[in-house]
Design a protein around this motif. Structure first.
Motif, PDB file in Angstrom:
ATOM      1  N   GLU A 178     -18.071 -15.823   6.358  1.00  0.00           N
ATOM      2  CA  GLU A 178     -18.002 -15.059   7.606  1.00  0.00           C
ATOM      3  C   GLU A 178     -19.180 -14.103   7.758  1.00  0.00           C
ATOM      4  O   GLU A 178     -19.488 -13.674   8.860  1.00  0.00           O
ATOM      5  N   LYS A 204     -10.067 -14.217  15.714  1.00  0.00           N
ATOM      6  CA  LYS A 204     -10.392 -15.474  15.039  1.00  0.00           C
ATOM      7  C   LYS A 204      -9.451 -16.564  15.534  1.00  0.00           C
ATOM      8  O   LYS A 204      -8.360 -16.761  14.991  1.00  0.00           O
ATOM      9  N   ASN A 224     -18.533 -15.318  15.864  1.00  0.00           N
ATOM     10  CA  ASN A 224     -17.290 -14.623  15.534  1.00  0.00           C
ATOM     11  C   ASN A 224     -17.311 -13.182  16.025  1.00  0.00           C
ATOM     12  O   ASN A 224     -16.310 -12.668  16.511  1.00  0.00           O
TER      13      ASN A 224
END
Length: 659
Positions: A43, A265, A329
């Motif tokens: 991430e 997410k 993201n």
């Protein structure tokens, strides 16, 4: 139907752009971040990648004020019997309003005024509507600039497009709007074209403002979220489950006291959507094809500072939140876009009508399920959204010009920037006229040494063109800017020194001052140079502010106060200069004089998002006053006796009392 009308709104003036190039003056692009252990290595892959060192070649848009007068903006309107969508091409093609006629309901937050404030990459930014952010972390560099506006004919109806050349990433981006004749949904196709031979770090977030009410709820198809906290020039990234986090139900924004970002997410393979619903079960639904897979909520927070920010950007009683959709993201990352690549996706905006009890159910799955039902009913599967094909276009016509930079870049590259959109040469554009001359005959026109530089360029191509041009003070001024933007700091310094030998100019002196201040950490030398620059341009607001900043940084408070008294009335009335005056008065214990400035009526037009200078000034002054009045210092007692007025509170975090 597409039509064009004037849109009248009380508006502050954008004013003149700063004539000075960004020599590490824009703190926002240098902000750092930390991650908690809950953020995985995967991430973190793109976090911090593709960050920029300067806003060059753009000039900063910092000349706005807070005096609002009626102004008619050109509006491009897409309309059928169900919806009316209003775009403002002069303001970055902001989707300003989306009105559902059948329900007589506005689906977006429509600001009652146009009020720029210091929240953008180039400083000026304004709240309301849907903003399309491309290229760089933060807001679009062109959010307060005109875009090209074009109408295309297709067998499926007219398509309205807005497009421009973004100069930092070197890409073309476009937003096209299509409203089928009997549709209750507005469709947008967004596209980025990288027609260069190099990979670009890319960014996109569609930033959607919606009203914030007591029962506004944000619903997304996930239980997981990144959570971003704000500190001054710093971000803290963590992860959390939703809707219950931070001791409350965070799907209701007013439950949050401080400013936060939630980056949701949504699992891969799931439809990508986000909804803002009100107590009656109605609201805005946004969904998209899969490329735009990120979703976000931003809240100012229900604390005094958050409420004040809402009203600072608009008028008393107004409040909004942002729901967003992006390529990544989070907004702390840029993702690699390969050379010779085109990315596009389709977004859908429509009114959500659902069962209010289910949408506000304490069972999160019930709320998500109800929106999912509405999505399927209203737009089908978002992963299969379509838009008229470019191959079906039978005619295109430009109805508003954008900048001249796309045309200049096409001449530089010797090829088109876009497969779809034209960039006609505009010989009368003052920003590009000198660079067209350099391209065509190798000469750079030399303005009067006291005139503001019309614009700046960056890149190796322009460095070589400038080196070959006839010598002049202006050539070396501009060459220094190009060299600085390419990280050749010493070469930039030499070029500006050369410019000074040909003609003393405030521009070269100031740029050298910023090198010594921001690159070499030599504030004394920087001060000497900036004072020389100001002597040549005593009415330049940017120079006056930079002089004040350096003098106060070095503790030269008496010198700054003496200089302040020599300023013209417009400069003395500038909020930031008055703040520096108050800072020096407090440092010299001239507290009663400082009190005449630091009061609930104090305004500083360019207060920056996250900046704490005004609240700190209040506390510094009143803690000293308390100590003088009571014969001893007691910060907690002073803060209680002299609470920070709401009008001066721009804090984005919850303040805890000292133990």
């Amino acid at each position: 139907m597409i039509k064009f009308e004037d849109f009248l709104i009380p508006s502050a003036s954008l004013g003149e752009m700063s004539p000075m190039p960004d020599i590490k003056n824009v703190s926002y692009i240098h902000a750092g971040y930390n991650c908690s252990d809950r953020v995985t290595e995967e991430e973190r892959r793109y976090l911090g990648k593709g960050m920029i060192d300067t806003m060059l070649p753009y000039k900063l848009q910092d000349g706005y004020d807070r005096e609002r007068k009626p102004r008619a903006f050109h509006a491009a309107i897409v309309e059928n019997d169900h919806l009316r969508a209003v775009f403002l091409p002069e303001l970055g093609a902001r989707l300003w309003s989306l009105y559902d006629k059948r329900h007589e309901r506005e689906l977006l937050y429509v600001n009652s005024v146009f009020q720029p404030a210091n929240l953008g990459l180039r400083n000026a930014w304004f709240s309301g509507g849907v903003e399309f952010n491309v290229g760089i972390k933060g807001h679009n560099p062109l959010t307060c600039s005109p875009l090209y506006c074009e109408v295309a004919d297709t067998p499926e109806g007219e398509v309205l497009s807005f497009y421009e050349f973004e100069r930092i990433r070197g890409v073309v981006y476009a937003v096209s709007a299509w409203l089928p004749e009997d549709s209750q949904t507005l469709y947008l196709r967004c596209r980025i074209e990288n027609r260069t031979d190099s990979q670009k770090h890319m960014y996109w977030w569609s930033n959607i403002a919606v009203p914030e009410t007591q029962r506004t709820r944000i619903i997304v198809p996930t239980d997981d979220s990144f959570l971003c906290f704000y500190n001054q020039n710093h971000y803290e990234l963590d992860k959390t489950s939703i809707p219950h986090a931070l001791g409350t139900d965070v799907s209701y924004p007013l439950n949050l006291a401080a400013s936060h970002d939630f980056f949701y997410k949504i699992p891969d393979g799931n439809p990508k959507w986000i909804a803002a619903v009100e107590e009656d079960g109605c609201g805005l639904l946004q969904c998209s094809t899969d490329r735009l897979h990120g979703r976000k909520l931003f809240v100012w927070g229900s604390s005094q500072g958050g409420r004040n920010w809402n009203e600072w950007l608009s008028e008393p009683g107004q409040a909004y939140i942002e729901i967003q959709a992006g390529l990544a993201n989070t907004q702390l990352e840029h993702i690699p876009m390969p050379a010779r690549t085109e990315w596009s996706w389709v977004e859908a905006y429509t009114m959500l009508e659902g069962d209010a009890a289910r949408l506000h159910s304490p069972n999160w799955a019930d709320a998500v399920g109800e929106v999912s039902r509405c999505v399927a009913e209203k737009v089908g599967d978002p992963r299969t959204l379509t838009f008229p094909e470019e191959s079906s276009v039978t005619d295109r016509r430009i109805v508003q010009q954008g900048s001249g930079w796309g045309a200049v870049e096409e001449l530089v590259r010797g090829e088109s920037l876009s497969r779809y959109h034209a960039f006609p040469v505009c010989a009368s554009d003052p920003e590009t006229a000198g660079w067209l001359s350099l391209l065509r005959d190798g000469t750079l026109p030399v303005p009067d040494v006291s005139s503001d530089p019309a614009s700046y360029v960056v890149g190796d191509f322009w460095a070589e063109k400038l080196k070959s041009a006839p010598d002049s003070w202006y050539k070396y001024l501009q060459l220094g800017v190009v060299l600085y933007a390419s990280h050749h700091v010493k070469e930039a310094e030499a070029s500006w020194e050369k410019s000074l030998t040909l003609a003393p100019s405030a521009w070269a002196l100031r740029n050298l001052a910023m090198l010594y201040k921001n690159e070499y950490n030599c504030p004394e030398r920087a001060l000497d140079l900036i004072l020389q620059a100001r002597a040549l341009l005593p009415e330049c607001r940017t120079l006056a502010i930079e002089v004040a900043g350096l003098l106060t940084q070095l503790g030269r408070h008496e010198q700054w106060l003496s200089l302040y008294e020599t300023l013209s009335d417009p400069l003395r009335d500038t909020g930031r200069l008055r703040l520096y005056k108050a800072l020096s008065l407090i440092a010299l214990d001239r507290l009663d004089e400082a009190r005449e400035i630091v009061n609930p009526d104090f305004r500083m037009s360019d207060i920056k998002e996250g900046e704490l200078s005004i609240s700190q000034l209040w506390f510094d002054l009143h803690r000293k006053l308390y100590a003088r009045e009571h014969g001893a210092a007691d910060d907690n007692a002073a803060d209680e006796l002299y609470p920070l007025p709401r009008s001066l509170d721009y804090r984005m975090h919850v303040v805890k009392k000292k133990a």
